[in-house]
Motif scaffolding. Structure first.
Motif, short mmCIF file in Angstrom:
data_model
loop_
_atom_site.label_atom_id
_atom_site.label_comp_id
_atom_site.label_asym_id
_atom_site.label_seq_id
_atom_site.Cartn_x
_atom_site.Cartn_y
_atom_site.Cartn_z
N ALA A 1 -21.03 -25.98 7.99
CA ALA A 1 -19.60 -25.84 8.48
C ALA A 1 -18.96 -25.47 8.77
CB ALA A 1 -20.88 -25.54 9.99
N ILE A 2 -18.84 -27.34 8.98
CA ILE A 2 -16.85 -27.72 8.46
C ILE A 2 -16.54 -27.12 7.04
CG2 ILE A 2 -16.11 -29.68 7.17
CD1 ILE A 2 -18.60 -31.82 8.35
N THR A 3 -17.11 -26.63 5.89
CA THR A 3 -16.27 -25.93 5.10
C THR A 3 -16.02 -24.44 5.32
OG1 THR A 3 -18.46 -25.43 3.79
CG2 THR A 3 -17.51 -27.56 3.34
N ILE A 4 -17.31 -24.10 6.78
CA ILE A 4 -16.69 -22.50 6.96
C ILE A 4 -15.44 -22.30 7.78
CG2 ILE A 4 -17.48 -20.48 8.28
CD1 ILE A 4 -20.80 -21.49 7.16
N GLY A 5 -15.47 -23.79 8.86
CA GLY A 5 -14.02 -23.89 9.00
C GLY A 5 -13.07 -24.01 8.88
N ILE A 6 -12.64 -24.75 7.51
CA ILE A 6 -11.98 -25.29 7.01
C ILE A 6 -11.21 -23.57 6.93
CG2 ILE A 6 -10.81 -26.22 4.58
CD1 ILE A 6 -12.53 -28.33 5.15
N VAL A 7 -11.98 -22.76 5.67
CA VAL A 7 -11.94 -21.33 5.41
C VAL A 7 -10.94 -20.75 6.54
CG1 VAL A 7 -12.52 -19.03 3.85
CG2 VAL A 7 -13.61 -21.79 3.77
N GLY B 1 -9.17 -38.83 -1.80
CA GLY B 1 -8.05 -37.76 -1.45
C GLY B 1 -8.29 -36.75 -1.00
N ILE B 2 -9.40 -36.29 -0.52
CA ILE B 2 -9.61 -35.12 -0.95
C ILE B 2 -8.77 -34.53 0.37
CG2 ILE B 2 -12.19 -35.95 1.14
CD1 ILE B 2 -12.03 -32.46 -0.80
N ASN B 3 -9.06 -35.36 1.99
CA ASN B 3 -8.27 -34.76 2.71
C ASN B 3 -6.63 -34.00 1.81
OD1 ASN B 3 -10.60 -33.69 4.65
ND2 ASN B 3 -10.90 -35.98 4.62
N VAL C 1 -5.82 -32.55 0.28
CA VAL C 1 -6.10 -31.70 -0.87
C VAL C 1 -6.39 -30.91 0.33
CG1 VAL C 1 -7.06 -30.23 -2.51
CG2 VAL C 1 -6.98 -31.66 -2.95
N ILE C 2 -6.79 -30.63 1.47
CA ILE C 2 -7.60 -30.30 2.25
C ILE C 2 -6.46 -29.44 3.41
CG2 ILE C 2 -9.08 -29.49 4.22
CD1 ILE C 2 -10.90 -29.44 1.69
N TYR C 3 -5.97 -31.28 3.58
CA TYR C 3 -4.61 -31.15 4.52
C TYR C 3 -2.83 -30.63 4.27
CZ TYR C 3 -7.03 -33.67 8.21
OH TYR C 3 -8.46 -34.17 8.87
N VAL D 1 -13.85 -22.13 -3.03
CA VAL D 1 -14.57 -23.02 -3.54
C VAL D 1 -15.07 -23.70 -2.79
CG1 VAL D 1 -14.64 -24.27 -5.58
CG2 VAL D 1 -13.26 -22.59 -5.81
N ASN D 2 -14.40 -24.62 -2.19
CA ASN D 2 -15.41 -25.26 -1.58
C ASN D 2 -16.59 -24.80 -0.54
OD1 ASN D 2 -15.54 -28.21 0.09
ND2 ASN D 2 -13.81 -27.82 1.83
N MET D 3 -16.22 -24.12 0.32
CA MET D 3 -17.46 -23.80 0.98
C MET D 3 -18.51 -23.34 0.56
SD MET D 3 -17.56 -19.88 3.66
CE MET D 3 -17.71 -19.04 2.30
#
Ligand code: BGC
Length: 453
Positions: free
Chosen positions: A141-147, A258-260, A262-264, A291-293
């Protein structure tokens, strides 16, 4: 009923991801709008994890005290939903930079609150057999939220309408409120507060229990010996220390990879490597989110197939190599840098999402002795938010002072440390029952020798 409870967990995870993702496309726009420096950008981006860190610090200490008796889980989640809606609207209407930062800290508080109370609510309400799957569903659900955050960025990019981008966060907040409104308070909490009849009603509704009175009696028996009375000394006892080390370090390493960043900061990284239009930068970010999701779905299957350790080796090795490629490419200003960086970023996200993304969340729910689980998970979450905050705050200034390539090398080194840490400390919990893990710790055997692999 069980599905409704599960979907509340999903919405809380979704909001977490959405608010992380949506800021990515906004930073560039706001930079021009409010004339922001690199440090201002870092502060704005990291306001969210800072708020969540506050919430997890407060709640983390409160979980182990008697206060847990007084605040109902449902009430707390409803309060989080109100904060989500309120802070999304406040961010959308913010007249200046500092009010915007404050609104984002409040959104962070809501994320931290929901992030602790929702798993607690779920753990109390759901039968043990489905609990594990819900942990993975939360990560998904976190990854769906990011998309969705990135898609909202894309939808509003042409009108450069950052206010609408923030405002749309109010919608899932509202959905969380309405969903939770129709759900009952946790029966365990009701029993904790001696509301016997109400608890029986709830249990009757959710568990299709054959013998409600018997179940209630059993819960009452155990309830007073549980995590609410845990003392800090217990979680630091030599027997529990290896579990605490693994749960904390996996989150520290997850964030230090460093994931965030890339995300932020995805659109601004894509800008730095040569994608010139704003829309292309955001479209490339949507690709990262997708890709994350999808890789997270793959992870849910791989984690039980390959086990945690093997998958961590693959994850840390993959993220090290891909980070090094991006660093080398930017350092040498390689030909086709934009495409090299794009492909390497996708590969990096893939390696993260099949391994470093979900595994810390899963392992923190597995390694602690049962009566210390909530406290242990609280401490692990503090590491998650603390390092998320640090990495996101420092990135813009690091890039300015030492450059993108050296910054990425730092993250790559963290991933190498991750490989070494996995080798020496991480146990294989695949197929091992939670009782067996507790037993193993009680006998003071090294955690690493658990399981095969
Ligand atoms: C991390 C988050 C991160 C997300 C990306 C989670 O496991 O805890 O900080 O943003 O993965 O998918």
């Amino acid at each position: 009923m069980i599905y409704l409870i599960a979907s509340v967990a999903a919405i809380a995870g979704f909001l977490f991801g959405f608010d992380e993702g949506v800021i990515a496309g906004i930073l560039g726009v706001l930079k021009a709008h409010f004339h922001l420096s690199k440090t201002d950008i870092g502060i704005l981006a990291s306001a969210l994890p800072l708020g969540a860190l506050f919430a997890s610090l407060i709640l983390g200490s409160y979980i182990s005290t008697k206060l847990t008796y007084y605040v109902g889980r449902r009430t707390a989640i409803l309060a989080a939903a109100v904060l989500f809606v309120f802070s999304a609207l406040a961010a959308a209407l913010a007249p200046n930079y500092w009010l915007l930062v404050t609104a984002r800290v409040v959104t962070g508080l809501a994320i931290g609150l929901a992030g602790v109370m929702t798993p607690l609510y779920i753990a109390e309400m759901m039968p043990a057999r489905v609990r594990g799957r819900l942990v993975s569903a939360y990560q998904l659900a976190i990854t769906i939220g990011i998309v969705f955050g990135y898609i909202v960025n894309y939808l509003f990019v042409y009108g450069v309408n950052w206010r609408w981008m923030f405002a749309s966060g109010a919608i899932p907040g509202l959905v969380l409120f309405v969903g939770m409104w129709f759900l009952p308070e946790s029966h365990r909490w009701l029993l904790l507060n001696n509301k016997h009849d109400k608890a029986a009603e709830v249990l009757d509704k959710i568990h299709t229990s054959k013998d409600v009175e018997h179940d209630i009696h059993e819960i009452e028996e155990t309830i007073h010996h549980e995590e609410n009375l845990v003392r800090w000394r217990e979680i630091l006892a030599p027997m529990v220390r290896p579990a605490l080390l693994v749960a904390m370090m996996l989150f520290v390493l997850q964030q230090m990879s460093g994931i965030n960043v890339v995300i932020y900061y995805a659109p601004s990284i894509f800008k730095d490597v040569g994608f010139s239009s704003n829309a292309t930068q955001i479209l490339a970010s949507v690709g990262v989110g997708a890709v994350n999701m999808l890789s997270t779905v793959l992870a849910m299957w791989l984690i039980e197939k390959l086990g945690r350790r093997k998958l961590l080796y693959i994850g840390f090795a993959g993220t090290t190599i891909t980070l090094a490629i991006i660093a080398l490419g930017t350092y040498t200003q390689a030909q086709y840098l934009d495409w090299i960086a794009f492909i390497a970023t996708m590969a990096y996200i893939f390696f993260f999402a099949v391994s470093l993304g979900p595994i810390p969340h899963i392992m923190m729910s597995e390694v602690f002795p049962i009566h210390l689980r909530n406290t242990g998970m609280g401490i692990a979450s503090i590491c998650n938010w603390g390092f998320n905050f640090l990495v996101v705050l420092t990135f813009p200034d690091l890039v300015r002072s030492i450059g993108l390539s050296t910054t990425f090398i730092i993250y790559a080194v963290a991933c190498v440390i991750g490989l070494v840490f996995t080798y020496f400390y991480v146990p294989e919990t695949k197929g091992v029952s939670l009782e067996a893990i507790t037993e193993h710790l009680l006998h003071r055997k090294p955690l690493r020798t658990l399981g095969k692999g």
